[in-house]
Design a protein around this motif. Sequence first.
Motif, PDB file in Angstrom:
ATOM      1  N   GLU A 130       0.824  -1.213   0.000  1.00  0.00           N
ATOM      2  CA  GLU A 130       0.000   0.000   0.000  1.00  0.00           C
ATOM      3  C   GLU A 130       0.856   1.261   0.000  1.00  0.00           C
ATOM      4  O   GLU A 130       0.543   2.240  -0.690  1.00  0.00           O
ATOM      5  CB  GLU A 130      -0.935  -0.019   1.210  1.00  0.00           C
ATOM      6  CG  GLU A 130      -2.016  -1.087   1.127  1.00  0.00           C
ATOM      7  CD  GLU A 130      -2.790  -1.243   2.417  1.00  0.00           C
ATOM      8  OE1 GLU A 130      -2.504  -0.470   3.360  1.00  0.00           O
ATOM      9  OE2 GLU A 130      -3.664  -2.115   2.484  1.00  0.00           O
ATOM     10  N   THR A 131       1.938   1.233   0.756  1.00  0.00           N
ATOM     11  CA  THR A 131       2.853   2.378   0.792  1.00  0.00           C
ATOM     12  C   THR A 131       3.473   2.620  -0.571  1.00  0.00           C
ATOM     13  O   THR A 131       3.532   3.760  -1.056  1.00  0.00           O
ATOM     14  CB  THR A 131       3.963   2.154   1.836  1.00  0.00           C
ATOM     15  OG1 THR A 131       3.374   2.060   3.137  1.00  0.00           O
ATOM     16  CG2 THR A 131       4.965   3.294   1.818  1.00  0.00           C
ATOM     17  N   VAL A 132       3.932   1.544  -1.197  1.00  0.00           N
ATOM     18  CA  VAL A 132       4.571   1.666  -2.507  1.00  0.00           C
ATOM     19  C   VAL A 132       3.564   2.134  -3.561  1.00  0.00           C
ATOM     20  O   VAL A 132       3.866   2.993  -4.396  1.00  0.00           O
ATOM     21  CB  VAL A 132       5.208   0.334  -2.919  1.00  0.00           C
ATOM     22  CG1 VAL A 132       5.679   0.377  -4.363  1.00  0.00           C
ATOM     23  CG2 VAL A 132       6.383  -0.010  -2.003  1.00  0.00           C
ATOM     24  N   ALA A 133       2.359   1.568  -3.529  1.00  0.00           N
ATOM     25  CA  ALA A 133       1.338   1.961  -4.498  1.00  0.00           C
ATOM     26  C   ALA A 133       1.010   3.439  -4.382  1.00  0.00           C
ATOM     27  O   ALA A 133       0.691   4.091  -5.382  1.00  0.00           O
ATOM     28  CB  ALA A 133       0.077   1.126  -4.293  1.00  0.00           C
ATOM     29  N   ASP A 134       1.118   3.980  -3.183  1.00  0.00           N
ATOM     30  CA  ASP A 134       0.806   5.389  -2.954  1.00  0.00           C
ATOM     31  C   ASP A 134       1.964   6.310  -3.314  1.00  0.00           C
ATOM     32  O   ASP A 134       1.743   7.415  -3.842  1.00  0.00           O
ATOM     33  CB  ASP A 134       0.428   5.592  -1.483  1.00  0.00           C
ATOM     34  CG  ASP A 134       0.084   7.042  -1.168  1.00  0.00           C
ATOM     35  OD1 ASP A 134      -0.894   7.544  -1.746  1.00  0.00           O
ATOM     36  OD2 ASP A 134       0.797   7.656  -0.359  1.00  0.00           O
ATOM     37  N   ALA A 135       3.207   5.865  -3.061  1.00  0.00           N
ATOM     38  CA  ALA A 135       4.359   6.762  -3.174  1.00  0.00           C
ATOM     39  C   ALA A 135       5.178   6.580  -4.440  1.00  0.00           C
ATOM     40  O   ALA A 135       5.966   7.474  -4.791  1.00  0.00           O
ATOM     41  CB  ALA A 135       5.271   6.581  -1.953  1.00  0.00           C
ATOM     42  N   TYR A 136       5.012   5.469  -5.133  1.00  0.00           N
ATOM     43  CA  TYR A 136       5.841   5.167  -6.292  1.00  0.00           C
ATOM     44  C   TYR A 136       4.991   4.966  -7.547  1.00  0.00           C
ATOM     45  O   TYR A 136       3.806   4.638  -7.457  1.00  0.00           O
ATOM     46  CB  TYR A 136       6.666   3.901  -6.057  1.00  0.00           C
ATOM     47  CG  TYR A 136       7.725   4.049  -4.998  1.00  0.00           C
ATOM     48  CD1 TYR A 136       9.052   4.295  -5.332  1.00  0.00           C
ATOM     49  CD2 TYR A 136       7.398   3.948  -3.643  1.00  0.00           C
ATOM     50  CE1 TYR A 136      10.026   4.438  -4.360  1.00  0.00           C
ATOM     51  CE2 TYR A 136       8.363   4.094  -2.660  1.00  0.00           C
ATOM     52  CZ  TYR A 136       9.678   4.334  -3.026  1.00  0.00           C
ATOM     53  OH  TYR A 136      10.637   4.488  -2.058  1.00  0.00           O
ATOM     54  N   GLU A 137       5.627   5.146  -8.687  1.00  0.00           N
ATOM     55  CA  GLU A 137       5.021   4.794  -9.966  1.00  0.00           C
ATOM     56  C   GLU A 137       5.758   3.573 -10.497  1.00  0.00           C
ATOM     57  O   GLU A 137       6.991   3.607 -10.644  1.00  0.00           O
ATOM     58  CB  GLU A 137       5.125   5.961 -10.950  1.00  0.00           C
ATOM     59  CG  GLU A 137       4.351   7.189 -10.519  1.00  0.00           C
ATOM     60  CD  GLU A 137       4.549   8.363 -11.459  1.00  0.00           C
ATOM     61  OE1 GLU A 137       5.077   8.139 -12.583  1.00  0.00           O
ATOM     62  OE2 GLU A 137       4.196   9.492 -11.078  1.00  0.00           O
ATOM     63  N   ALA A 138       5.030   2.498 -10.749  1.00  0.00           N
ATOM     64  CA  ALA A 138       5.659   1.258 -11.188  1.00  0.00           C
ATOM     65  C   ALA A 138       4.737   0.511 -12.141  1.00  0.00           C
ATOM     66  O   ALA A 138       3.507   0.603 -12.045  1.00  0.00           O
ATOM     67  CB  ALA A 138       5.992   0.372  -9.982  1.00  0.00           C
ATOM     68  N   THR A 139       5.350  -0.227 -13.049  1.00  0.00           N
ATOM     69  CA  THR A 139       4.625  -1.034 -14.014  1.00  0.00           C
ATOM     70  C   THR A 139       4.896  -2.505 -13.755  1.00  0.00           C
ATOM     71  O   THR A 139       6.041  -2.892 -13.484  1.00  0.00           O
ATOM     72  CB  THR A 139       5.055  -0.689 -15.454  1.00  0.00           C
ATOM     73  OG1 THR A 139       4.808   0.687 -15.701  1.00  0.00           O
ATOM     74  CG2 THR A 139       4.294  -1.526 -16.472  1.00  0.00           C
ATOM     75  N   VAL A 140       3.862  -3.322 -13.825  1.00  0.00           N
ATOM     76  CA  VAL A 140       4.017  -4.772 -13.667  1.00  0.00           C
ATOM     77  C   VAL A 140       4.581  -5.315 -14.977  1.00  0.00           C
ATOM     78  O   VAL A 140       3.931  -5.251 -16.019  1.00  0.00           O
ATOM     79  CB  VAL A 140       2.675  -5.436 -13.331  1.00  0.00           C
ATOM     80  CG1 VAL A 140       2.850  -6.940 -13.187  1.00  0.00           C
ATOM     81  CG2 VAL A 140       2.086  -4.838 -12.063  1.00  0.00           C
ATOM     82  N   VAL A 141       5.804  -5.837 -14.940  1.00  0.00           N
ATOM     83  CA  VAL A 141       6.478  -6.250 -16.170  1.00  0.00           C
ATOM     84  C   VAL A 141       6.459  -7.754 -16.390  1.00  0.00           C
ATOM     85  O   VAL A 141       6.712  -8.233 -17.495  1.00  0.00           O
ATOM     86  CB  VAL A 141       7.937  -5.755 -16.197  1.00  0.00           C
ATOM     87  CG1 VAL A 141       7.979  -4.240 -16.306  1.00  0.00           C
ATOM     88  CG2 VAL A 141       8.714  -6.233 -14.972  1.00  0.00           C
ATOM     89  N   CYS A 142       6.156  -8.530 -15.363  1.00  0.00           N
ATOM     90  CA  CYS A 142       6.191  -9.984 -15.475  1.00  0.00           C
ATOM     91  C   CYS A 142       5.214 -10.593 -14.484  1.00  0.00           C
ATOM     92  O   CYS A 142       5.184 -10.181 -13.320  1.00  0.00           O
ATOM     93  CB  CYS A 142       7.609 -10.486 -15.204  1.00  0.00           C
ATOM     94  SG  CYS A 142       7.789 -12.285 -15.125  1.00  0.00           S
ATOM     95  N   VAL A 143       4.412 -11.564 -14.952  1.00  0.00           N
ATOM     96  CA  VAL A 143       3.490 -12.262 -14.053  1.00  0.00           C
ATOM     97  C   VAL A 143       3.561 -13.760 -14.318  1.00  0.00           C
ATOM     98  O   VAL A 143       3.812 -14.203 -15.442  1.00  0.00           O
ATOM     99  CB  VAL A 143       2.028 -11.774 -14.222  1.00  0.00           C
ATOM    100  CG1 VAL A 143       1.909 -10.295 -13.871  1.00  0.00           C
ATOM    101  CG2 VAL A 143       1.511 -12.028 -15.629  1.00  0.00           C
ATOM    102  N   ASP A 144       3.349 -14.527 -13.280  1.00  0.00           N
ATOM    103  CA  ASP A 144       3.342 -15.979 -13.363  1.00  0.00           C
ATOM    104  C   ASP A 144       2.065 -16.440 -14.072  1.00  0.00           C
ATOM    105  O   ASP A 144       0.961 -16.150 -13.615  1.00  0.00           O
ATOM    106  CB  ASP A 144       3.413 -16.557 -11.943  1.00  0.00           C
ATOM    107  CG  ASP A 144       3.577 -18.072 -11.921  1.00  0.00           C
ATOM    108  OD1 ASP A 144       3.249 -18.734 -12.925  1.00  0.00           O
ATOM    109  OD2 ASP A 144       4.021 -18.590 -10.881  1.00  0.00           O
TER     110      ASP A 144
END
Length: 218
Positions: A130-144
């Motif tokens: 939750e902290t990261v989702a709020d403070a950072y911008e990130a893209t999911v690059v790989c999923v199982d």
Amino acid sequence: MRAVCSWSGGKDAAYALAELDGVEELLTTVSSSTNRSTMHGVRRGLYERQADALGLPIEFVTLPREPTNETYEAVMAEAMDGYAERGFTHVVFADLFLESVRAYREERLAESDLDGCWPIWGRDTSAVAETVADAYEATVVCVDGEVFDASFAGRTFDTAFLADLPPDVDPCGENGEFHTFVTHGPTFEEPVDVQTGETVTRGVGDGEFHYCDLVVPE
């Protein structure tokens, strides 16, 4: 402390980096056959842009296409010896709770002159996510592929993504369910400009993973 950070380019690594002083360099493994990170599938050039945005140098360890565990350990041991010779004292890891992974890292470091450092170890993964989702911008690059369909690759790591996670998936993907690439956050001097490209599915070991290619906008 003079530290190098074991750098995946993902959210946990970025969060760990922000929690610690003394990190002087980033260390990432790339495949000699693809010039991409060995697990996340991110292009080497994007890691270089990311490191520039963070104001840190980055070192790349190149691995053969399908390295054996012995080859991986030998290459990494050489890298650790190099850091020790340069006066580094610690390697930073962003692991959260996998005891077996930490034990393995500690076992390998026992053969070097470096100590491990785990700044976010033991923290609640839901709170970290939750902290990261709020403070950072990130893209999911790989999923199982055993857990997600291909549409999850390329999504933004945000509260909507967290809400869509299957109930048995760790919110930080600590068990390898998904991986991310961070493009902006508290320790970034500027954002890393990327856009999502093609999503491909590749077999890895006995399973398959969906990868979303990240590219620099033209």
